[in-house]
Scaffold this motif. Structure first.
Motif, PDB file in Angstrom:
ATOM      1  N   ARG A   1       0.813  -1.212   0.000  1.00 51.56           N
ATOM      2  CA  ARG A   1       0.000   0.000   0.000  1.00 51.56           C
ATOM      3  C   ARG A   1       0.847   1.264   0.000  1.00 51.56           C
ATOM      4  NH1 ARG A   1      -3.883  -0.440  -2.362  1.00 51.56           N
ATOM      5  NH2 ARG A   1      -3.494  -2.538  -2.867  1.00 51.56           N
ATOM      6  N   MET A   2       2.158   1.140  -0.015  1.00 49.39           N
ATOM      7  CA  MET A   2       3.045   2.290   0.061  1.00 49.39           C
ATOM      8  C   MET A   2       3.013   3.077  -1.244  1.00 49.39           C
ATOM      9  SD  MET A   2       7.168   2.463   0.596  1.00 49.39           S
ATOM     10  CE  MET A   2       7.110   1.152   1.765  1.00 49.39           C
ATOM     11  N   LYS A   3       2.751   4.367  -1.119  1.00 49.29           N
ATOM     12  CA  LYS A   3       2.814   5.257  -2.268  1.00 49.29           C
ATOM     13  C   LYS A   3       3.910   6.270  -1.986  1.00 49.29           C
ATOM     14  CE  LYS A   3      -1.944   4.984  -3.801  1.00 49.29           C
ATOM     15  NZ  LYS A   3      -3.134   5.733  -4.168  1.00 49.29           N
ATOM     16  N   LEU A   4       4.848   6.360  -2.890  1.00 51.99           N
ATOM     17  CA  LEU A   4       5.947   7.301  -2.733  1.00 51.99           C
ATOM     18  C   LEU A   4       5.790   8.444  -3.724  1.00 51.99           C
ATOM     19  CD1 LEU A   4       8.963   4.843  -2.344  1.00 51.99           C
ATOM     20  CD2 LEU A   4       7.611   5.926  -0.553  1.00 51.99           C
ATOM     21  N   THR A   5       5.991   9.656  -3.241  1.00 48.63           N
ATOM     22  CA  THR A   5       5.917  10.830  -4.104  1.00 48.63           C
ATOM     23  C   THR A   5       7.198  10.925  -4.936  1.00 48.63           C
ATOM     24  OG1 THR A   5       6.976  12.295  -2.502  1.00 48.63           O
ATOM     25  CG2 THR A   5       4.564  12.050  -2.348  1.00 48.63           C
ATOM     26  N   ARG A   6       7.178  11.810  -5.897  1.00 49.28           N
ATOM     27  CA  ARG A   6       8.352  12.018  -6.740  1.00 49.28           C
ATOM     28  C   ARG A   6       9.562  12.423  -5.889  1.00 49.28           C
ATOM     29  NH1 ARG A   6       8.025  15.678 -11.980  1.00 49.28           N
ATOM     30  NH2 ARG A   6       7.012  13.801 -12.674  1.00 49.28           N
ATOM     31  N   PHE A   7       9.351  13.337  -4.933  1.00 48.04           N
ATOM     32  CA  PHE A   7      10.460  13.788  -4.090  1.00 48.04           C
ATOM     33  C   PHE A   7      10.930  12.666  -3.164  1.00 48.04           C
ATOM     34  CE2 PHE A   7      12.151  16.530  -0.524  1.00 48.04           C
ATOM     35  CZ  PHE A   7      13.350  16.808  -1.171  1.00 48.04           C
TER      36      PHE A   7
ATOM     37  N   GLU B   1      13.136  10.572  -5.125  1.00 49.48           N
ATOM     38  CA  GLU B   1      14.425  11.242  -5.318  1.00 49.48           C
ATOM     39  C   GLU B   1      15.325  11.002  -4.096  1.00 49.48           C
ATOM     40  OE1 GLU B   1      16.093  15.727  -6.279  1.00 49.48           O
ATOM     41  OE2 GLU B   1      13.973  15.318  -6.557  1.00 49.48           O
ATOM     42  N   ILE B   2      14.733  11.095  -2.906  1.00 53.77           N
ATOM     43  CA  ILE B   2      15.475  10.823  -1.668  1.00 53.77           C
ATOM     44  C   ILE B   2      15.896   9.356  -1.638  1.00 53.77           C
ATOM     45  CG2 ILE B   2      15.305  10.718   0.862  1.00 53.77           C
ATOM     46  CD1 ILE B   2      15.385  13.608  -0.223  1.00 53.77           C
TER      47      ILE B   2
ATOM     48  N   TRP C   1      19.635   4.676  -2.136  1.00 52.02           N
ATOM     49  CA  TRP C   1      20.012   3.476  -2.882  1.00 52.02           C
ATOM     50  C   TRP C   1      21.450   3.608  -3.395  1.00 52.02           C
ATOM     51  CZ3 TRP C   1      14.688   4.119  -5.360  1.00 52.02           C
ATOM     52  CH2 TRP C   1      13.736   3.366  -4.666  1.00 52.02           C
ATOM     53  N   ARG C   2      21.811   4.810  -3.793  1.00 52.47           N
ATOM     54  CA  ARG C   2      23.155   5.044  -4.310  1.00 52.47           C
ATOM     55  C   ARG C   2      24.199   5.012  -3.189  1.00 52.47           C
ATOM     56  NH1 ARG C   2      22.222   9.718  -6.724  1.00 52.47           N
ATOM     57  NH2 ARG C   2      23.235  11.009  -5.192  1.00 52.47           N
ATOM     58  N   LEU C   3      23.896   5.654  -2.053  1.00 47.58           N
ATOM     59  CA  LEU C   3      24.857   5.744  -0.953  1.00 47.58           C
ATOM     60  C   LEU C   3      24.826   4.529  -0.033  1.00 47.58           C
ATOM     61  CD1 LEU C   3      24.408   9.501   0.069  1.00 47.58           C
ATOM     62  CD2 LEU C   3      26.142   8.503  -1.447  1.00 47.58           C
TER      63      LEU C   3
ATOM     64  N   SER D   1      23.230  10.053   6.463  1.00 56.18           N
ATOM     65  CA  SER D   1      22.518  10.945   7.373  1.00 56.18           C
ATOM     66  C   SER D   1      21.641  11.872   6.534  1.00 56.18           C
ATOM     67  CB  SER D   1      23.517  11.777   8.180  1.00 56.18           C
ATOM     68  OG  SER D   1      24.213  12.671   7.316  1.00 56.18           O
ATOM     69  N   VAL D   2      20.773  12.609   7.199  1.00 54.51           N
ATOM     70  CA  VAL D   2      19.913  13.566   6.487  1.00 54.51           C
ATOM     71  C   VAL D   2      20.785  14.590   5.762  1.00 54.51           C
ATOM     72  CG1 VAL D   2      18.186  15.396   6.785  1.00 54.51           C
ATOM     73  CG2 VAL D   2      17.940  13.229   8.025  1.00 54.51           C
ATOM     74  N   ARG D   3      21.840  15.058   6.415  1.00 58.65           N
ATOM     75  CA  ARG D   3      22.728  16.044   5.787  1.00 58.65           C
ATOM     76  C   ARG D   3      23.402  15.467   4.543  1.00 58.65           C
ATOM     77  NH1 ARG D   3      23.461  20.611   6.971  1.00 58.65           N
ATOM     78  NH2 ARG D   3      23.036  20.456   9.184  1.00 58.65           N
ATOM     79  N   GLU D   4      23.841  14.231   4.618  1.00 55.69           N
ATOM     80  CA  GLU D   4      24.478  13.600   3.456  1.00 55.69           C
ATOM     81  C   GLU D   4      23.486  13.435   2.311  1.00 55.69           C
ATOM     82  OE1 GLU D   4      27.938  10.876   5.562  1.00 55.69           O
ATOM     83  OE2 GLU D   4      25.857  10.170   5.609  1.00 55.69           O
ATOM     84  N   VAL D   5      22.245  13.101   2.650  1.00 51.65           N
ATOM     85  CA  VAL D   5      21.204  12.989   1.617  1.00 51.65           C
ATOM     86  C   VAL D   5      20.985  14.346   0.971  1.00 51.65           C
ATOM     87  CG1 VAL D   5      18.752  12.561   1.203  1.00 51.65           C
ATOM     88  CG2 VAL D   5      20.055  11.001   2.654  1.00 51.65           C
ATOM     89  N   ARG D   6      20.843  15.378   1.789  1.00 55.78           N
ATOM     90  CA  ARG D   6      20.620  16.729   1.272  1.00 55.78           C
ATOM     91  C   ARG D   6      21.776  17.164   0.381  1.00 55.78           C
ATOM     92  NH1 ARG D   6      22.222  21.848   2.281  1.00 55.78           N
ATOM     93  NH2 ARG D   6      20.722  23.476   1.743  1.00 55.78           N
ATOM     94  N   ASP D   7      22.992  16.920   0.825  1.00 48.25           N
ATOM     95  CA  ASP D   7      24.167  17.337   0.057  1.00 48.25           C
ATOM     96  C   ASP D   7      24.283  16.592  -1.275  1.00 48.25           C
ATOM     97  OD1 ASP D   7      24.765  19.092   2.088  1.00 48.25           O
ATOM     98  OD2 ASP D   7      26.396  17.874   2.936  1.00 48.25           O
ATOM     99  N   ALA D   8      23.716  15.409  -1.354  1.00 47.79           N
ATOM    100  CA  ALA D   8      23.778  14.616  -2.587  1.00 47.79           C
ATOM    101  C   ALA D   8      22.730  15.052  -3.612  1.00 47.79           C
ATOM    102  CB  ALA D   8      23.605  13.130  -2.267  1.00 47.79           C
ATOM    103  N   LEU D   9      21.776  15.879  -3.198  1.00 46.60           N
ATOM    104  CA  LEU D   9      20.748  16.369  -4.114  1.00 46.60           C
ATOM    105  C   LEU D   9      21.301  17.493  -4.982  1.00 46.60           C
ATOM    106  CD1 LEU D   9      17.736  16.447  -1.622  1.00 46.60           C
ATOM    107  CD2 LEU D   9      18.122  14.787  -3.460  1.00 46.60           C
TER     108      LEU D   9
END
Length: 126
Positions: A3-9, A12-13, A18-20, A24-32
């Motif tokens: 039942r999981m629905k994931l938005t486009r954003f 993206e997260i 999956w790549r890393l 951490s949240v900061r590392e995710v943000r910096d990778a965007l």
């Protein structure tokens, strides 16, 4: 994930995770992308939502930073997106494939690869 629905954003997260593998949240943000990089708190909120949806899980804490990893595979998440799309067309892939052909987003090489994939699946089923 049924039942999981994931938005486009959210996807993206998830792509970053999956790549890393773990971040951490900061590392995710910096990778965007720098052009469209949201605020830290926005990424933090999305990661928390993904955790509630059981798409990511906490792995450990380093100092004050929580580390997260994907709890679902890319294949599983994207399969759900495609199933949702096909549901809009009554479960038939034909209108989607026709649109992809008409728009030029599906090439002859793509069709040949799909045909080979279908033949391979058929051989495996026998």
């Amino acid at each position: 994930m049924d039942r999981m629905k994931l938005t486009r954003f959210e996807l993206e997260i998830m792509d970053v995770l999956w790549r890393l593998g773990e971040a951490s949240v900061r590392e995710v943000r910096d990778a965007l992308s720098e052009q469209h990089r949201p605020a830290y708190t926005t990424v933090q909120t999305i990661v928390q939502r993904l955790e509630l949806k059981n798409a990511v899980r906490r792995t450990r804490k380093i100092g004050n930073a929580l580390m997260f990893e994907p709890a679902v595979t890319k294949k599983t998440a994207y399969r759900r997106v495609v199933d949702e799309l096909l549901g809009l067309f009554g479960g038939s892939a034909r209108p989607v494939v026709a649109h992809l052909l008409d728009s030029g987003k599906l090439t002859l090489e793509d069709l040949k690869a799909l045909e080979e994939h279908a033949a391979s699946r058929k051989r495996k089923q026998k």
